[in-house]
Write a protein that holds these residues in place. Structure first.
Motif, PDB file in Angstrom:
ATOM      1  N   TRP A 194       0.849  -1.183   0.000  1.00 55.64           N
ATOM      2  CA  TRP A 194       0.000   0.000   0.000  1.00 55.64           C
ATOM      3  C   TRP A 194       0.899   1.253   0.000  1.00 55.64           C
ATOM      4  O   TRP A 194       2.086   1.165  -0.256  1.00 55.64           O
ATOM      5  CB  TRP A 194      -0.937  -0.002   1.227  1.00 55.64           C
ATOM      6  N   GLY A 195       0.326   2.412   0.262  1.00 60.32           N
ATOM      7  CA  GLY A 195       1.102   3.635   0.369  1.00 60.32           C
ATOM      8  C   GLY A 195       1.827   3.973  -0.919  1.00 60.32           C
ATOM      9  O   GLY A 195       1.314   3.780  -2.018  1.00 60.32           O
ATOM     10  N   LEU A 196       3.053   4.479  -0.787  1.00 61.22           N
ATOM     11  CA  LEU A 196       3.834   4.886  -1.954  1.00 61.22           C
ATOM     12  C   LEU A 196       4.027   3.728  -2.918  1.00 61.22           C
ATOM     13  O   LEU A 196       3.834   3.881  -4.133  1.00 61.22           O
ATOM     14  CB  LEU A 196       5.199   5.414  -1.499  1.00 61.22           C
ATOM     15  N   THR A 197       4.377   2.557  -2.394  1.00 51.89           N
ATOM     16  CA  THR A 197       4.632   1.396  -3.243  1.00 51.89           C
ATOM     17  C   THR A 197       3.362   0.963  -3.969  1.00 51.89           C
ATOM     18  O   THR A 197       3.377   0.714  -5.182  1.00 51.89           O
ATOM     19  CB  THR A 197       5.189   0.239  -2.412  1.00 51.89           C
ATOM     20  N   GLY A 199       0.781   2.815  -4.634  1.00 52.31           N
ATOM     21  CA  GLY A 199       0.399   3.857  -5.587  1.00 52.31           C
ATOM     22  C   GLY A 199       1.220   3.804  -6.862  1.00 52.31           C
ATOM     23  O   GLY A 199       0.683   3.972  -7.973  1.00 52.31           O
ATOM     24  N   ILE A 200       2.528   3.575  -6.725  1.00 51.68           N
ATOM     25  CA  ILE A 200       3.385   3.471  -7.912  1.00 51.68           C
ATOM     26  C   ILE A 200       2.985   2.268  -8.754  1.00 51.68           C
ATOM     27  O   ILE A 200       2.849   2.355  -9.990  1.00 51.68           O
ATOM     28  CB  ILE A 200       4.863   3.385  -7.497  1.00 51.68           C
ATOM     29  N   LEU A 201       2.784   1.120  -8.096  1.00 48.99           N
ATOM     30  CA  LEU A 201       2.374  -0.076  -8.840  1.00 48.99           C
ATOM     31  C   LEU A 201       1.033   0.129  -9.542  1.00 48.99           C
ATOM     32  O   LEU A 201       0.874  -0.221 -10.714  1.00 48.99           O
ATOM     33  CB  LEU A 201       2.285  -1.273  -7.890  1.00 48.99           C
ATOM     34  N   ALA A 202       0.070   0.706  -8.824  1.00 49.98           N
ATOM     35  CA  ALA A 202      -1.251   0.917  -9.414  1.00 49.98           C
ATOM     36  C   ALA A 202      -1.167   1.838 -10.623  1.00 49.98           C
ATOM     37  O   ALA A 202      -1.806   1.599 -11.656  1.00 49.98           O
ATOM     38  CB  ALA A 202      -2.205   1.489  -8.366  1.00 49.98           C
ATOM     39  N   GLY A 203      -0.356   2.918 -10.521  1.00 47.38           N
ATOM     40  CA  GLY A 203      -0.208   3.833 -11.643  1.00 47.38           C
ATOM     41  C   GLY A 203       0.432   3.174 -12.846  1.00 47.38           C
ATOM     42  O   GLY A 203       0.017   3.386 -13.986  1.00 47.38           O
ATOM     43  N   LEU A 204       1.438   2.349 -12.602  1.00 48.84           N
ATOM     44  CA  LEU A 204       2.127   1.685 -13.705  1.00 48.84           C
ATOM     45  C   LEU A 204       1.250   0.646 -14.390  1.00 48.84           C
ATOM     46  O   LEU A 204       1.186   0.602 -15.627  1.00 48.84           O
ATOM     47  CB  LEU A 204       3.407   1.024 -13.191  1.00 48.84           C
ATOM     48  N   VAL A 205       0.583  -0.198 -13.610  1.00 43.62           N
ATOM     49  CA  VAL A 205      -0.198  -1.262 -14.241  1.00 43.62           C
ATOM     50  C   VAL A 205      -1.368  -0.684 -15.039  1.00 43.62           C
ATOM     51  O   VAL A 205      -1.791  -1.259 -16.052  1.00 43.62           O
ATOM     52  CB  VAL A 205      -0.690  -2.313 -13.220  1.00 43.62           C
ATOM     53  N   THR A 206      -1.858   0.481 -14.609  1.00 44.87           N
ATOM     54  CA  THR A 206      -2.917   1.134 -15.382  1.00 44.87           C
ATOM     55  C   THR A 206      -2.361   1.724 -16.669  1.00 44.87           C
ATOM     56  O   THR A 206      -2.903   1.513 -17.759  1.00 44.87           O
ATOM     57  CB  THR A 206      -3.591   2.236 -14.551  1.00 44.87           C
ATOM     58  N   SER A 207      -1.262   2.478 -16.555  1.00 48.88           N
ATOM     59  CA  SER A 207      -0.717   3.157 -17.732  1.00 48.88           C
ATOM     60  C   SER A 207      -0.173   2.172 -18.766  1.00 48.88           C
ATOM     61  O   SER A 207      -0.200   2.451 -19.965  1.00 48.88           O
ATOM     62  CB  SER A 207       0.373   4.139 -17.325  1.00 48.88           C
ATOM     63  N   LEU A 208       0.301   1.014 -18.317  1.00 51.49           N
ATOM     64  CA  LEU A 208       0.858   0.023 -19.243  1.00 51.49           C
ATOM     65  C   LEU A 208      -0.189  -0.973 -19.733  1.00 51.49           C
ATOM     66  O   LEU A 208       0.132  -1.867 -20.517  1.00 51.49           O
ATOM     67  CB  LEU A 208       2.014  -0.712 -18.567  1.00 51.49           C
ATOM     68  N   GLY A 209      -1.418  -0.822 -19.269  1.00 52.64           N
ATOM     69  CA  GLY A 209      -2.509  -1.652 -19.776  1.00 52.64           C
ATOM     70  C   GLY A 209      -2.508  -3.073 -19.270  1.00 52.64           C
ATOM     71  O   GLY A 209      -3.055  -3.969 -19.914  1.00 52.64           O
ATOM     72  N   TRP A 210      -1.914  -3.307 -18.089  1.00 54.55           N
ATOM     73  CA  TRP A 210      -1.801  -4.676 -17.587  1.00 54.55           C
ATOM     74  C   TRP A 210      -2.986  -5.123 -16.747  1.00 54.55           C
ATOM     75  O   TRP A 210      -3.167  -6.327 -16.527  1.00 54.55           O
ATOM     76  CB  TRP A 210      -0.560  -4.810 -16.711  1.00 54.55           C
ATOM     77  N   GLU A 211      -3.772  -4.218 -16.231  1.00 54.84           N
ATOM     78  CA  GLU A 211      -4.733  -4.608 -15.198  1.00 54.84           C
ATOM     79  C   GLU A 211      -6.038  -5.157 -15.755  1.00 54.84           C
ATOM     80  O   GLU A 211      -6.452  -4.840 -16.872  1.00 54.84           O
ATOM     81  CB  GLU A 211      -5.021  -3.441 -14.258  1.00 54.84           C
ATOM     82  N   SER A 212      -6.660  -5.997 -14.934  1.00 51.35           N
ATOM     83  CA  SER A 212      -8.027  -6.465 -15.154  1.00 51.35           C
ATOM     84  C   SER A 212      -8.933  -5.630 -14.263  1.00 51.35           C
ATOM     85  O   SER A 212      -8.488  -4.977 -13.321  1.00 51.35           O
ATOM     86  CB  SER A 212      -8.142  -7.949 -14.780  1.00 51.35           C
TER      87      SER A 212
END
Length: 233
Positions: A194-197, A199-212
């Motif tokens: 959670w937290g910074l880590t 947030g960074i992961l969530a931003g990346l997986v969204t921008s790179l199109g990886w998430e379901s």
């Protein structure tokens, strides 16, 4: 070491970087109030996986994709027990944030820096409790090496976490503290990210199109979510 970037990571080097505006917005006022007291740091956001990727998967993410995470020692003064990317404060001898991230990752996990290919740096994120301006350095682990805990006084665990587990919708939710702080969260391998880590992961997986698709209305109390995996705030 260097070669063509995997297609599933090439977007990290393009103009469509993750949007951290919400996180930055919450911290800007605090950063201004702490002018002159802010320290610089960097973290290594290190992904491994088949460079060929999987054309049938979201964003081409391969089934064997992983990210390197650490869990800080429960005895640390700041962020004790929290899950984080390898990283830390800038040293005067470091060659910019990339140098800081690689040095800290080597010190914490013992990874062979020769196998790491830096891709890009993301916008700085301010962390009020530690007064750090943190630069995330996204990199590809072209030649993964053995990693382990190097100093038990600083780190409890070093973990190569499968992205498939992190991205499983059943493992994703939001957390909110009693003070109103909220963050994307991932529950995986007995840890809460959670937290910074997170947030960074969530931003990346969204921008790179990886998430379901996952349930963004699932908001859990932070302390209870931490207690569920044996962690504390």
């Amino acid at each position: 070491m260097e070669g063509e970037l995997p297609s599933w990571l090439s977007g990290a080097a393009g103009p469509g970087q993750p949007d951290f505006s919400d996180t930055l917005g919450r911290a800007r006022a605090l950063r201004r109030a702490m002018a002159g007291q802010v320290r610089q740091a960097a973290v290594l956001v290190l992904f491994a996986g088949d460079p060929a990727g999987d054309p049938a998967a979201p964003g081409g993410l391969p089934a064997d994709a992983e990210v390197l995470l650490t869990q800080r020692a429960s005895t640390m003064r700041n962020h004790r027990g929290q899950v984080a990317f390898p990283g830390g404060a800038v040293d005067s001898d470091d060659d910019g944030p990339v140098g800081t991230a690689l040095r800290e990752a080597w010190e914490e996990t013992g990874l062979d820096r020769a196998g790491v290919e830096p891709i890009t740096t993301l916008p700085k994120l301010f962390v009020p409790p530690s007064r750090f301006d943190v630069t995330p350095v996204v990199a590809y682990w072209r030649t993964p090496s053995e990693v382990r805990v190097m100093d038990r006084a600083e780190t409890d665990r070093v973990v190569r976490v499968p992205m498939a587990d992190l991205l499983d919708p059943a493992n994703r939710f939001m957390v909110r503290s009693a003070l109103g702080y909220h963050s994307p969260a991932f529950q995986v391998d007995g840890m809460l990210v959670w937290g910074l880590t997170g947030g960074i992961l969530a931003g990346l997986v969204t921008s790179l199109g990886w998430e379901s698709e996952w349930d963004r209305t699932d908001v859990r109390d932070l302390e209870q979510a931490l207690a569920a995996v044996g962690m504390v705030l």
